[in-house]
Design a protein around this motif. Structure first.
Motif, PDB file in Angstrom:
ATOM      1  N   HIS A  94       0.835  -1.199   0.000  1.00  0.00           N
ATOM      2  CA  HIS A  94       0.000   0.000   0.000  1.00  0.00           C
ATOM      3  C   HIS A  94       0.870   1.249   0.000  1.00  0.00           C
ATOM      4  O   HIS A  94       0.594   2.222  -0.727  1.00  0.00           O
ATOM      5  CB  HIS A  94      -0.917   0.001   1.225  1.00  0.00           C
ATOM      6  CG  HIS A  94      -1.745   1.250   1.342  1.00  0.00           C
ATOM      7  ND1 HIS A  94      -2.847   1.496   0.541  1.00  0.00           N
ATOM      8  CD2 HIS A  94      -1.601   2.345   2.152  1.00  0.00           C
ATOM      9  CE1 HIS A  94      -3.355   2.671   0.845  1.00  0.00           C
ATOM     10  NE2 HIS A  94      -2.626   3.206   1.818  1.00  0.00           N
ATOM     11  N   LYS A  97       2.482   1.768  -3.419  1.00  0.00           N
ATOM     12  CA  LYS A  97       1.494   2.273  -4.379  1.00  0.00           C
ATOM     13  C   LYS A  97       1.282   3.770  -4.202  1.00  0.00           C
ATOM     14  O   LYS A  97       1.210   4.526  -5.185  1.00  0.00           O
ATOM     15  CB  LYS A  97       0.166   1.529  -4.220  1.00  0.00           C
ATOM     16  CG  LYS A  97       0.187   0.099  -4.723  1.00  0.00           C
ATOM     17  CD  LYS A  97      -1.162  -0.572  -4.470  1.00  0.00           C
ATOM     18  CE  LYS A  97      -1.133  -2.029  -4.905  1.00  0.00           C
ATOM     19  NZ  LYS A  97      -2.390  -2.749  -4.594  1.00  0.00           N
ATOM     20  N   GLN A  98       1.174   4.199  -2.952  1.00  0.00           N
ATOM     21  CA  GLN A  98       0.939   5.619  -2.697  1.00  0.00           C
ATOM     22  C   GLN A  98       2.123   6.458  -3.153  1.00  0.00           C
ATOM     23  O   GLN A  98       1.957   7.524  -3.755  1.00  0.00           O
ATOM     24  CB  GLN A  98       0.687   5.845  -1.204  1.00  0.00           C
ATOM     25  CG  GLN A  98       0.146   7.233  -0.884  1.00  0.00           C
ATOM     26  CD  GLN A  98      -1.125   7.551  -1.642  1.00  0.00           C
ATOM     27  OE1 GLN A  98      -2.092   6.788  -1.627  1.00  0.00           O
ATOM     28  NE2 GLN A  98      -1.133   8.687  -2.343  1.00  0.00           N
ATOM     29  N   LEU A 101       2.026   6.620  -6.952  1.00  0.00           N
ATOM     30  CA  LEU A 101       0.952   7.498  -7.422  1.00  0.00           C
ATOM     31  C   LEU A 101       1.387   8.962  -7.361  1.00  0.00           C
ATOM     32  O   LEU A 101       1.076   9.745  -8.267  1.00  0.00           O
ATOM     33  CB  LEU A 101      -0.313   7.292  -6.581  1.00  0.00           C
ATOM     34  CG  LEU A 101      -1.245   6.151  -6.978  1.00  0.00           C
ATOM     35  CD1 LEU A 101      -2.444   6.092  -6.035  1.00  0.00           C
ATOM     36  CD2 LEU A 101      -1.739   6.310  -8.416  1.00  0.00           C
ATOM     37  N   ASN A 102       2.098   9.309  -6.300  1.00  0.00           N
ATOM     38  CA  ASN A 102       2.502  10.703  -6.123  1.00  0.00           C
ATOM     39  C   ASN A 102       3.479  11.179  -7.199  1.00  0.00           C
ATOM     40  O   ASN A 102       3.565  12.377  -7.483  1.00  0.00           O
ATOM     41  CB  ASN A 102       3.127  10.899  -4.735  1.00  0.00           C
ATOM     42  CG  ASN A 102       2.107  10.768  -3.618  1.00  0.00           C
ATOM     43  OD1 ASN A 102       0.903  10.950  -3.845  1.00  0.00           O
ATOM     44  ND2 ASN A 102       2.567  10.442  -2.423  1.00  0.00           N
ATOM     45  N   GLN A 119      -9.558   1.347 -10.342  1.00  0.00           N
ATOM     46  CA  GLN A 119      -9.563   1.817  -8.956  1.00  0.00           C
ATOM     47  C   GLN A 119      -9.637   3.342  -8.930  1.00  0.00           C
ATOM     48  O   GLN A 119      -8.943   4.017  -9.686  1.00  0.00           O
ATOM     49  CB  GLN A 119      -8.315   1.330  -8.216  1.00  0.00           C
ATOM     50  CG  GLN A 119      -8.300  -0.177  -7.976  1.00  0.00           C
ATOM     51  CD  GLN A 119      -7.153  -0.607  -7.096  1.00  0.00           C
ATOM     52  OE1 GLN A 119      -6.436   0.221  -6.512  1.00  0.00           O
ATOM     53  NE2 GLN A 119      -6.950  -1.910  -6.985  1.00  0.00           N
ATOM     54  N   GLU A 120     -10.468   3.891  -8.059  1.00  0.00           N
ATOM     55  CA  GLU A 120     -10.784   5.317  -8.089  1.00  0.00           C
ATOM     56  C   GLU A 120      -9.547   6.203  -7.954  1.00  0.00           C
ATOM     57  O   GLU A 120      -9.378   7.168  -8.692  1.00  0.00           O
ATOM     58  CB  GLU A 120     -11.794   5.665  -6.985  1.00  0.00           C
ATOM     59  CG  GLU A 120     -13.211   5.240  -7.313  1.00  0.00           C
ATOM     60  CD  GLU A 120     -13.711   5.820  -8.626  1.00  0.00           C
ATOM     61  OE1 GLU A 120     -13.455   7.020  -8.898  1.00  0.00           O
ATOM     62  OE2 GLU A 120     -14.347   5.069  -9.390  1.00  0.00           O
ATOM     63  N   LYS A 121      -8.639   5.872  -7.011  1.00  0.00           N
ATOM     64  CA  LYS A 121      -7.442   6.705  -6.820  1.00  0.00           C
ATOM     65  C   LYS A 121      -6.566   6.701  -8.063  1.00  0.00           C
ATOM     66  O   LYS A 121      -5.973   7.721  -8.426  1.00  0.00           O
ATOM     67  CB  LYS A 121      -6.654   6.215  -5.608  1.00  0.00           C
ATOM     68  CG  LYS A 121      -7.279   6.566  -4.275  1.00  0.00           C
ATOM     69  CD  LYS A 121      -6.357   6.181  -3.127  1.00  0.00           C
ATOM     70  CE  LYS A 121      -6.956   6.590  -1.795  1.00  0.00           C
ATOM     71  NZ  LYS A 121      -6.061   6.217  -0.656  1.00  0.00           N
ATOM     72  N   GLU A 124      -8.262   8.758 -10.887  1.00  0.00           N
ATOM     73  CA  GLU A 124      -8.117  10.192 -10.618  1.00  0.00           C
ATOM     74  C   GLU A 124      -6.714  10.674 -10.963  1.00  0.00           C
ATOM     75  O   GLU A 124      -6.535  11.750 -11.547  1.00  0.00           O
ATOM     76  CB  GLU A 124      -8.426  10.472  -9.145  1.00  0.00           C
ATOM     77  CG  GLU A 124      -9.895  10.330  -8.788  1.00  0.00           C
ATOM     78  CD  GLU A 124     -10.133  10.486  -7.298  1.00  0.00           C
ATOM     79  OE1 GLU A 124      -9.168  10.864  -6.574  1.00  0.00           O
ATOM     80  OE2 GLU A 124     -11.259  10.238  -6.850  1.00  0.00           O
ATOM     81  N   LYS A 125      -5.717   9.868 -10.588  1.00  0.00           N
ATOM     82  CA  LYS A 125      -4.339  10.258 -10.875  1.00  0.00           C
ATOM     83  C   LYS A 125      -4.079  10.282 -12.377  1.00  0.00           C
ATOM     84  O   LYS A 125      -3.446  11.219 -12.896  1.00  0.00           O
ATOM     85  CB  LYS A 125      -3.368   9.290 -10.189  1.00  0.00           C
ATOM     86  CG  LYS A 125      -1.901   9.687 -10.334  1.00  0.00           C
ATOM     87  CD  LYS A 125      -1.615  11.022  -9.650  1.00  0.00           C
ATOM     88  CE  LYS A 125      -0.145  11.394  -9.761  1.00  0.00           C
ATOM     89  NZ  LYS A 125       0.144  12.678  -9.087  1.00  0.00           N
TER      90      LYS A 125
END
Length: 483
Positions: A94, A97-98, A101-102, A119-121, A124-125
């Protein structure tokens, strides 16, 4: 433009010329067209998005069906010196992944599964970063897996329903007109340009042989592995059989490992790397193995069953002979294999009773995950039913599932007929995809006449010549770069 593309081809990939179809596909992409490209296995599909990636200003997003395929593509790019590449998948924690994403916009090549894209996140990215090209790799999976196995493929159109989106490239080795239509529809493609190369691979020789029993089938397979050169892939229908075959063949001195979805991901990737690195000669696999694997010298593909469709058969045998040397695709079957193939294809497919169980469970307040954990339905049942019942009524869903089940059965009848009737196997497979062949090679198939000894000798000779040609090309490219 052409000169610039040839320069990139040489500098980044070490090739002095494009393979058939590649340049036209790349030019369409750079003209901002949506493209459906059908190139036979081994004809360099990956280059069709990798080279534009070095010309276009922003990221390339590649939607890929399998973790092993993603890892293979990432490793190939890293070997070329590309550091701006990432596979965003379930291997990551997790926290990882974060972090990714950043900084996702810093990567040139971003590999994702359709499930990860939805997946929503992640969605959005992706909507917030500049993207130059979206690629659907192995795009036939949209049609072959989307309806009844991985419905997130069908949901991709929701993400791509944007007038400002970048061009889309759909890549596959095989596609009927129906599959091409499905690809265009579910990716929301706008008047896509189609680039289609001949499906026929003259260096692959086909054989379909009936045997009397399962034990005789194994003995014939073992004999073929011994008599005809490898490396090779042995396809079977079940995890248990893959493991059993591998153990029995190991006892006969064959360097082989099993590969199937019941294994841990890390173990599957380990087997794939052993195969690529020539630490083993054979892989005994369910159909989970081989897609996108860059191993050019696979000399044979063996099936012990009727595959689930003509398209799957063409995909699987296409993993042989990527180097152009003679290779052999052999299928052994018994009279009972048709019924077994139908059972395997439909066993985990939901029916009317499963629809009603799912509907009742949801009405009683259960989350889809709870339906699985309480063993009311399988994960596959829940995944399929969650999609269809969100789109259609219960009655419509039941009718759709009945139709899909019947299509699965008919697809097995189609491949069985091609392999069992008296007509040329090669001709029938090519015609199935709406193409024609002008001539058939000597040693075409078991219907036209097949002399295995000649194929063995030709394969050895061609492999040696191709290795020499590869070194000559590398030296030529090196001298050109130095100049």
């Amino acid at each position: 433009m052409n000169n610039n593309l040839h320069n990139v081809l040489l500098e980044k990939f070490g090739y002095s010329s494009f393979r058939p179809g590649q340049l036209e596909i790349i030019e369409s992409i750079l003209n901002e067209e949506d493209v459906v490209a059908i190139l036979p296995t081994g004809m360099g599909k990956s280059l069709c998005y990798q080279l534009p990636g070095y010309v276009l200003p922003h990221s390339v997003v590649i939607i890929s069906p399998l973790l092993a395929l993603m890892q293979d593509q990432v490793e190939q790019l890293k070997k070329m010196g590309e550091k701006r590449v990432v596979a965003f998948n379930s291997f990551l924690t997790h926290s990882e992944k974060q972090t990714l994403l950043n900084k996702l916009q810093t990567y040139k090549f971003i590999f994702l599964s359709p499930e990860m894209v939805m997946q929503e996140k992640v969605k959005e990215k992706l909507q917030s970063i500049p993207i130059s090209l979206i690629v659907a790799d192995e795009a036939h999976c949209i049609s072959q897996w989307g309806y009844d196995f991985r419905p997130d493929y069908l949901r991709l159109g929701e993400w791509l329903n944007n007038s400002d989106r970048p061009p889309i490239l759909a890549l596959t080795a095989t596609a009927t007109q129906q599959v091409m239509d499905d690809i265009g529809t579910h990716l929301n493609m706008q008047n896509p340009t189609h680039h289609i190369q001949s499906l026929d691979r003259p260096n692959i020789r086909y054989a379909a042989l009936e045997v009397n029993s399962r034990e005789e089938k194994f003995e014939q397979i073992a004999k073929q592995i011994h008599d005809f050169t490898g490396p090779g892939i042995l396809y079977t229908q079940s995890r248990k059989k893959a493991d059993d075959y591998a153990q029995r063949l190991i006892s006969k001195g064959v360097r082989i490992a099993s590969y199937h979805a019941g294994m841990e991901q890390v173990d599957r990737i380990f087997v794939q790397q052993q195969f690529l690195n020539k630490e083993i000669d054979w892989v005994c696999a369910t159909n989970a193995f081989g897609m996108g694997v860059h191993k050019n010298d696979v000399r044979q593909v063996i099936h012990d069953h009727f595959p689930s469709s003509v398209a799957n058969y063409a995909q699987e045998i296409g993993r042989a002979g990527r180097d152009g040397a003679d290779s052999l695709a052999t299928l052994f079957y018994t009279k009972d294999d048709e019924e077994l193939s139908i059972f395997v294809a439909t066993n985990d497919f939901p029916d009317e009773a499963h629809v009603k169980v799912f509907d009742q469970a949801i009405r009683s307040g259960l989350h889809p995950n709870q339906i699985v954990t309480q063993s009311l339905l399988t994960e596959t049942h829940v995944r399929i039913l969650s999609y269809w019942l969100s789109k259609r009524t219960q009655e419509e869903t039941i009718m759709i599932l009945q139709k899909l089940r019947q299509q699965k059965i008919e697809q097995i009848y189609q491949i069985k007929d091609i392999l069992k009737n008296s007509l040329c196997i090669r001709m029938q497979i090519v015609q199935f995809f709406g193409q024609e062949i002008n001539s058939k090679p000597h040693n075409c198939c078991s219907k036209c006449g097949l002399h295995i000894d000649e194929i063995v000798e030709s394969s050895k000779e061609n492999s040696t010549n191709l290795k020499l040609q590869t070194w000559e090309k590398r030296l030529l490219s090196l001298f050109q770069i130095i100049d």
